[in-house]
Design a protein around this motif. Sequence first.
Motif, short mmCIF file in Angstrom:
data_model
loop_
_atom_site.label_atom_id
_atom_site.label_comp_id
_atom_site.label_asym_id
_atom_site.label_seq_id
_atom_site.Cartn_x
_atom_site.Cartn_y
_atom_site.Cartn_z
N VAL A 17 0.87 -1.29 0.12
CA VAL A 17 0.12 -0.07 -0.05
C VAL A 17 0.90 1.22 -0.08
CG1 VAL A 17 -1.90 -1.04 1.35
CG2 VAL A 17 -0.24 0.11 2.55
N VAL A 18 0.21 2.43 -0.39
CA VAL A 18 0.74 3.52 -0.15
C VAL A 18 -0.20 4.36 1.08
CG1 VAL A 18 2.16 4.23 -2.18
CG2 VAL A 18 -0.44 4.66 -2.05
N ARG A 19 0.45 5.20 1.78
CA ARG A 19 -0.60 5.70 2.71
C ARG A 19 -0.90 7.39 2.16
NH1 ARG A 19 2.58 3.98 8.22
NH2 ARG A 19 1.47 1.93 7.95
N ARG A 20 -1.94 7.63 2.46
CA ARG A 20 -2.63 9.02 1.86
C ARG A 20 -3.49 9.45 2.98
NH1 ARG A 20 0.96 8.19 -1.02
NH2 ARG A 20 0.79 8.02 -3.34
N ARG A 21 -3.71 10.87 2.69
CA ARG A 21 -4.53 11.48 3.65
C ARG A 21 -5.48 12.28 2.68
NH1 ARG A 21 -4.18 13.80 9.46
NH2 ARG A 21 -5.79 15.32 9.52
N ALA A 22 -6.83 11.92 2.82
CA ALA A 22 -7.77 12.79 1.72
C ALA A 22 -9.07 13.16 2.39
CB ALA A 22 -7.74 11.58 0.63
N SER A 23 -9.80 14.04 1.90
CA SER A 23 -11.13 14.10 2.19
C SER A 23 -12.12 13.28 1.49
CB SER A 23 -11.61 15.53 1.88
OG SER A 23 -11.58 15.82 0.57
N ARG A 24 -13.44 13.12 1.77
CA ARG A 24 -14.08 12.04 1.16
C ARG A 24 -14.35 12.61 -0.34
NH1 ARG A 24 -15.77 8.53 4.74
NH2 ARG A 24 -16.05 8.85 6.68
N ALA A 25 -14.22 13.92 -0.48
CA ALA A 25 -14.51 14.59 -1.87
C ALA A 25 -13.51 14.19 -2.70
CB ALA A 25 -14.69 16.19 -1.68
N GLN A 26 -12.25 13.87 -2.06
CA GLN A 26 -10.87 13.56 -3.07
C GLN A 26 -10.84 12.26 -3.31
OE1 GLN A 26 -8.37 15.44 0.16
NE2 GLN A 26 -7.94 17.09 -1.42
N THR A 94 -21.58 -7.08 0.25
CA THR A 94 -21.37 -6.91 -0.98
C THR A 94 -22.11 -5.82 -1.55
OG1 THR A 94 -20.55 -9.41 -1.06
CG2 THR A 94 -21.01 -8.01 -3.35
N HIS A 95 -21.36 -4.82 -2.22
CA HIS A 95 -22.04 -3.69 -3.07
C HIS A 95 -22.12 -4.01 -4.52
CE1 HIS A 95 -23.33 0.22 -4.03
NE2 HIS A 95 -22.23 0.20 -4.95
N TYR A 96 -22.96 -4.27 -5.27
CA TYR A 96 -22.94 -4.23 -6.55
C TYR A 96 -23.49 -2.91 -7.23
CZ TYR A 96 -22.98 -9.21 -5.77
OH TYR A 96 -22.67 -10.46 -5.55
N GLY A 97 -22.72 -2.22 -7.98
CA GLY A 97 -22.85 -0.91 -8.62
C GLY A 97 -21.80 -0.04 -8.65
N PRO A 98 -21.98 1.32 -9.21
CA PRO A 98 -20.93 2.16 -9.39
C PRO A 98 -20.18 2.49 -8.04
CG PRO A 98 -22.92 2.83 -10.35
CD PRO A 98 -23.26 1.64 -9.75
N TYR A 99 -19.07 2.84 -7.88
CA TYR A 99 -18.17 3.24 -6.88
C TYR A 99 -18.99 4.28 -6.00
CZ TYR A 99 -14.62 0.08 -9.07
OH TYR A 99 -14.31 -0.78 -9.53
N GLY A 100 -19.42 5.25 -6.85
CA GLY A 100 -20.14 6.56 -6.11
C GLY A 100 -21.19 6.25 -5.25
N GLN A 101 -21.69 4.96 -4.91
CA GLN A 101 -22.81 4.70 -4.30
C GLN A 101 -22.33 3.77 -3.32
OE1 GLN A 101 -25.49 2.56 -7.01
NE2 GLN A 101 -26.08 4.54 -8.23
N LEU A 102 -20.99 3.47 -3.05
CA LEU A 102 -20.68 2.73 -2.05
C LEU A 102 -20.84 3.26 -0.62
CD1 LEU A 102 -17.04 1.74 -3.31
CD2 LEU A 102 -18.79 0.11 -2.53
N ALA A 103 -21.23 4.52 -0.39
CA ALA A 103 -21.65 5.06 0.85
C ALA A 103 -22.99 4.29 1.26
CB ALA A 103 -22.00 6.51 0.64
N GLN A 104 -23.82 3.76 0.32
CA GLN A 104 -25.11 2.96 0.91
C GLN A 104 -24.60 1.79 1.62
OE1 GLN A 104 -27.26 2.40 -2.67
NE2 GLN A 104 -27.29 4.52 -3.23
N ALA A 105 -23.45 1.31 1.08
CA ALA A 105 -23.16 -0.21 1.73
C ALA A 105 -22.52 0.23 3.11
CB ALA A 105 -21.93 -0.92 0.87
#
Length: 153
Positions: A17-26, A94-105
């Motif tokens: 891995v690489v470590r990062r710091r990011a906001s949810r929007a990023q 398991t989430h089926y669908g676009p990554y933009g909808q992962l918050a639902q899972a």
Amino acid sequence: MEYAIRLEQQTGHPLAVVRRRASRAQFPQVVPDACGTVWKVVRAQQIPGAGRHVAVYLDNVVNLEVGVEVEATFGGHGEVIRSATPAGLVASTTHYGPYGQLAQAHQALQEWCRKNGHAMLGPCWEIYGHWQDAWNTDPTQIVTEVCCLLKAS
């Protein structure tokens, strides 16, 4: 979308891995870029058994590790370091669908834990299915495992 929640003991899986710091929007930019950084090292170092991409969200401040599953402990190379998915009692779905909808899972996991008396410890992670060209035309088929470490009862 309805989510089936699984509860299991996990031992942790080795990661590079690489470590990062990011906001949810990023996240939509940071996660793919970080995956690319790790894959360049995996290819250059000819690391055997590289698997699916993984993003581990370490805390609510949005410190994260992004990388790839590996077969064995990885020694590190430059900014790419060894890590592992968290070990312990894990709730996953398991989430089926676009990554933009992962918050639902993630929300479904939180609600399930609340209703079933499980305390979340913090680290949550996503394991992204191997890319399929068909997903370009049907993003509802994209598969992502969403997991969260729980406090042992």
